[in-house]
Design a protein around this motif. Structure first.
Motif, short mmCIF file in Angstrom:
data_model
loop_
_atom_site.label_atom_id
_atom_site.label_comp_id
_atom_site.label_asym_id
_atom_site.label_seq_id
_atom_site.Cartn_x
_atom_site.Cartn_y
_atom_site.Cartn_z
N THR A 44 0.83 -1.16 -0.11
CA THR A 44 0.00 0.00 -0.07
C THR A 44 0.75 1.20 0.17
N ALA A 45 0.54 2.19 -0.87
CA ALA A 45 1.03 3.69 -0.78
C ALA A 45 0.88 4.25 0.29
N LEU A 46 1.55 4.30 1.11
CA LEU A 46 1.23 4.98 2.70
C LEU A 46 0.95 6.35 2.67
N GLY A 47 1.58 7.34 1.68
CA GLY A 47 1.22 8.59 1.68
C GLY A 47 -0.04 8.91 1.07
N ARG A 69 -2.64 7.75 3.70
CA ARG A 69 -2.84 8.90 4.78
C ARG A 69 -3.68 9.85 4.18
N ARG A 70 -3.34 10.21 2.95
CA ARG A 70 -4.06 11.43 2.29
C ARG A 70 -5.64 11.11 2.04
N HIS A 71 -5.92 9.74 1.84
CA HIS A 71 -7.22 9.52 1.53
C HIS A 71 -8.03 8.77 2.57
N LEU A 72 -7.27 8.97 3.88
CA LEU A 72 -7.92 8.20 4.98
C LEU A 72 -9.25 8.30 5.51
N PRO A 73 -9.74 9.83 5.30
CA PRO A 73 -11.16 10.09 5.47
C PRO A 73 -12.07 9.42 4.79
N GLY A 74 -11.70 9.22 3.31
CA GLY A 74 -12.68 8.45 2.31
C GLY A 74 -12.56 6.91 2.60
N ILE A 75 -11.36 6.58 3.04
CA ILE A 75 -11.32 4.93 3.39
C ILE A 75 -11.97 4.67 4.45
N PRO A 105 -7.58 4.90 -11.43
CA PRO A 105 -6.89 6.17 -11.08
C PRO A 105 -6.56 5.80 -9.71
N ARG A 106 -5.50 6.67 -9.35
CA ARG A 106 -4.77 6.29 -8.03
C ARG A 106 -5.63 6.90 -6.85
N ARG A 107 -6.36 7.64 -7.02
CA ARG A 107 -7.44 7.81 -5.71
C ARG A 107 -8.20 6.67 -5.52
N LEU A 108 -8.87 6.12 -6.72
CA LEU A 108 -9.75 5.06 -6.67
C LEU A 108 -9.22 3.95 -6.12
N GLU A 109 -7.69 3.62 -6.72
CA GLU A 109 -6.91 2.35 -6.17
C GLU A 109 -6.77 2.58 -4.72
N ALA A 110 -6.34 3.74 -4.18
CA ALA A 110 -6.15 4.02 -2.88
C ALA A 110 -7.37 3.70 -2.09
N LEU A 111 -8.54 4.06 -2.62
CA LEU A 111 -9.81 4.05 -1.67
C LEU A 111 -9.97 2.50 -1.75
N GLU A 120 -8.01 -0.13 -2.05
CA GLU A 120 -7.06 -0.92 -1.45
C GLU A 120 -7.12 -0.70 0.17
N GLY A 121 -7.38 0.51 0.52
CA GLY A 121 -7.55 0.95 2.18
C GLY A 121 -8.60 0.47 2.68
N GLU A 122 -9.96 0.46 1.83
CA GLU A 122 -11.07 -0.19 2.47
C GLU A 122 -10.87 -1.69 2.65
N SER A 123 -10.49 -2.49 1.79
CA SER A 123 -10.07 -3.87 1.73
C SER A 123 -9.39 -4.28 3.02
N LEU A 124 -8.40 -3.37 3.39
CA LEU A 124 -7.51 -3.66 4.54
C LEU A 124 -8.22 -3.47 5.83
N LEU A 125 -9.43 -2.70 6.04
CA LEU A 125 -9.86 -2.29 7.48
C LEU A 125 -11.14 -2.44 7.44
N ASN A 126 -12.03 -2.87 6.26
CA ASN A 126 -13.38 -3.44 6.55
C ASN A 126 -13.80 -4.45 7.23
N ASP A 127 -12.66 -5.46 7.09
CA ASP A 127 -13.09 -6.58 7.80
C ASP A 127 -13.12 -6.87 9.14
N ALA A 128 -12.25 -5.70 10.06
CA ALA A 128 -12.19 -5.44 11.34
C ALA A 128 -13.75 -4.90 11.80
N THR A 129 -14.07 -4.16 11.01
CA THR A 129 -15.57 -3.63 11.28
C THR A 129 -16.71 -4.48 11.16
N GLY A 130 -16.43 -5.47 9.97
CA GLY A 130 -17.50 -6.43 9.95
C GLY A 130 -17.50 -7.33 10.99
N LEU A 131 -16.12 -7.87 11.47
CA LEU A 131 -16.06 -8.84 12.44
C LEU A 131 -16.51 -8.28 13.78
#
Length: 527
Positions: free
Chosen positions: A74-77, A80-86, A142-148, A150-161
């Motif tokens: 994951t591109a960490l920069g 972080r930049r798109h964390l609210p959307g993620i 697009p880079r923003r869409l890819e970041a959203l 990728e970031g969503e898929s990393l964190l939403n499992d925790a929410t669902g569980l």
């Protein structure tokens, strides 16, 4: 099943993975689609043994390394930049989907308790990291869409569980406290970040001190399970702990890992991830067999269940679009109100984002952990499989076509330095070091050939920086000649070895040199 039979079964599944993956490449399908459909079809072949995997083991075995792989790259920069959307997708969309699916499920099947309906919503709400990675391979976004995504898929499992555990506890106890649930959610999430950071710091400490490449590679591979199990052991989110550790490792590995270790570890890691991803979809397909047999076959399925399955699948797809386009409307209002940080995606990117909600391993494994006396247990499992099947096969297979039709626009500002400029900067830095070391303390040139070689390389990179496309056309022809020369050298090496003129040790050493040179040429050529 006997131990030897179990091992033979694993070998058979791996052979099946190879066959289905090859078929997917021939038919130009997403491999996940072929694996899921193939596993589901083969599960009902008479005479085949029933394949089942303990759900807790499935989560521990498959989820940590696949989450780690996504977090590592994951591109960490951008993250972080798109964390609210993620977070809007990983928390807001998952909670919204859970609630809407729960309401729809209770409306379709009123005899199913409310808490059980919300448990079903939590099961099918989180898009899956494994499915997203498998489907998005080879798809340009697009880079923003890819970041959203990728970031969503990393964190939403925790929410669902977490939502699932709350819903199951409420179903069995009949009690639910909203305030306590919110506090527990915050504790589990923040605790996961802390545990992941601590485990990652331990990896950094050990990796800096180990000198044996095998030990460094081993602790790197084991980091995902260490973070996940440590988080679960102290009752916080193992998913968030794993993602945090993966992000930290991806950031620090550039400074810590020697190049030889990184190349060797990446090769082994990619094979491991490929096998685990493939087995996940095969096992998802096989898992349907047990649930269907328990209700007496597909023909015995009640009409109300069919209605429920269709309603859940449609609701899962619709709620994602509703959440995303509602968020777009809020961002548009905020932008018009003068909030400069509010940047709507636009309908093109929002449409692709809404369609890219593939489900996978968590949606499958979680219903298998339900207590036996949980109301609607088999219905939840069949609904989960239906959601996985539709999202992976239908949405996943058509995602590339949708992207080509919609043509989402990359609205992210370009990076300050492009690839040719970065390569030229590296070449100048390397030449500066060579120029300093090419002379002895008396000012005598002692490395003239090396100095000249790096001067030519720097000059070439500066021409590449000035006109990348024209330079690359000539460079590919240059590398083609070099690859032909390497092939000629390899043929001669094999000839003199077969003639008995050199020992095997010499063969292996010279072959390794040719392999490294060929790899460098292939990567620079862009293959």
């Amino acid at each position: 099943m006997h131990a030897v039979e179990a091992f033979e079964l694993v070998l058979g599944l791996l052979a099946l993975v190879i066959a289905l993956h090859w078929l997917a490449l021939k038919l130009r399908w997403p491999p996940a689609t072929a694996l899921l459909v193939g596993g589901g079809a083969l599960a009902f072949i008479p005479g085949l043994p029933e394949i089942s995997l303990d759900p807790e083991l499935a989560l521990v075995l498959f989820l940590p390394p696949l989450l780690m792989d996504g977090a590592y790259y994951t591109a960490l920069g951008r993250f972080r930049r798109h964390l609210p959307g993620i977070l809007s997708l990983a928390v807001g969309a998952v909670v919204f989907t859970t609630l809407v699916v729960g309401v729809v499920a209770h409306w379709v099947l009123p005899e199913l308790p409310w808490a059980a309906c919300f448990a079903l919503g939590a099961i099918v709400s989180p898009p899956d990291a494994v499915s997203a990675r498998a489907v998005l391979k080879g798809v340009h976004l697009p880079r923003r869409l890819e970041a959203l995504l990728e970031g969503e898929s990393l964190l939403n499992d925790a929410t669902g569980l977490i939502l699932f555990r709350f819903a199951v506890a409420a179903t069995l106890s009949g009690v639910f406290h909203t305030g306590e649930a919110v506090r527990s959610f915050a504790f589990v999430a923040i605790g996961g970040v802390v545990v992941g950071a601590v485990v990652a710091k331990g990896w950094v400490f050990l990796a800096r001190r180990f000198r044996d490449p095998m030990l460094i590679m081993l602790i790197t591979i084991l980091l995902c399970w260490a973070a996940y199990l440590a988080g679960e052991a102290v009752h916080v989110s193992g998913v968030i702990a794993t993602v945090t550790a993966g992000l930290a490792m991806g950031w620090y590995q550039h400074e810590i890992l020697p190049g030889s270790v990184r190349l060797r570890a990446n090769s082994g890691w990619q094979i491991l991830v490929f096998v685990l991803e493939a087995l996940v979809f095969i096992l998802i397909g096989f898992s349907l067999r047990g649930a269907i047999e328990r209700i007496g076959g597909i023909e015995s399925m009640p009409a109300s269940w069919v209605t429920m399955i269709v309603a859940v699948v449609l609701t899962v797809a619709a709620t994602r679009f509703v959440w995303i386009f509602a968020s777009e409307a809020v961002l548009e209002i905020a932008r018009k109100a003068g909030l400069r940080r509010a940047r709507p995606l636009g309908w093109r990117q929002a449409t692709v984002l809404g369609w890219a909600g593939m489900r996978g391993v968590v949606t499958l494994a979680v219903p298998l952990t339900l207590p036996v006396d949980m109301p609607g247990r088999d219905l939840m499992l069949i609904c989960a499989f239906a959601v996985i099947f539709v999202t992976v096969v239908v949405q996943g297979s058509s995602l590339g076509l949708l992207i080509r039709r919609v043509k989402p626009i990359d609205t992210d500002p370009p990076a300050k330095m492009a690839l040719p400029t970065a390569e030229a900067a590296m070449a100048r830095a390397r030449f500066a070091v060579i120029e300093r070391l090419a002379y002895d303390e008396n000012g005598t040139l002692i490395h003239p050939m090396m100095l000249e070689e790096h001067r030519k390389r720097m000059n070439f990179m500066e021409r590449y920086e000035a006109d990348a496309s024209a330079t690359m056309d000539g460079l590919r022809a240059h590398f083609d000649v070099l690859l032909e020369a390497i092939a000629g050298g390899r043929a001669e090496l094999i000839r003199i070895h077969r003639a008995g003129l050199i020992e095997d040790e010499v063969l292996h050493e010279l072959e390794r040199d040719l392999d490294v040179e060929e790899l460098a040429m292939t990567l620079q050529r862009g293959d």
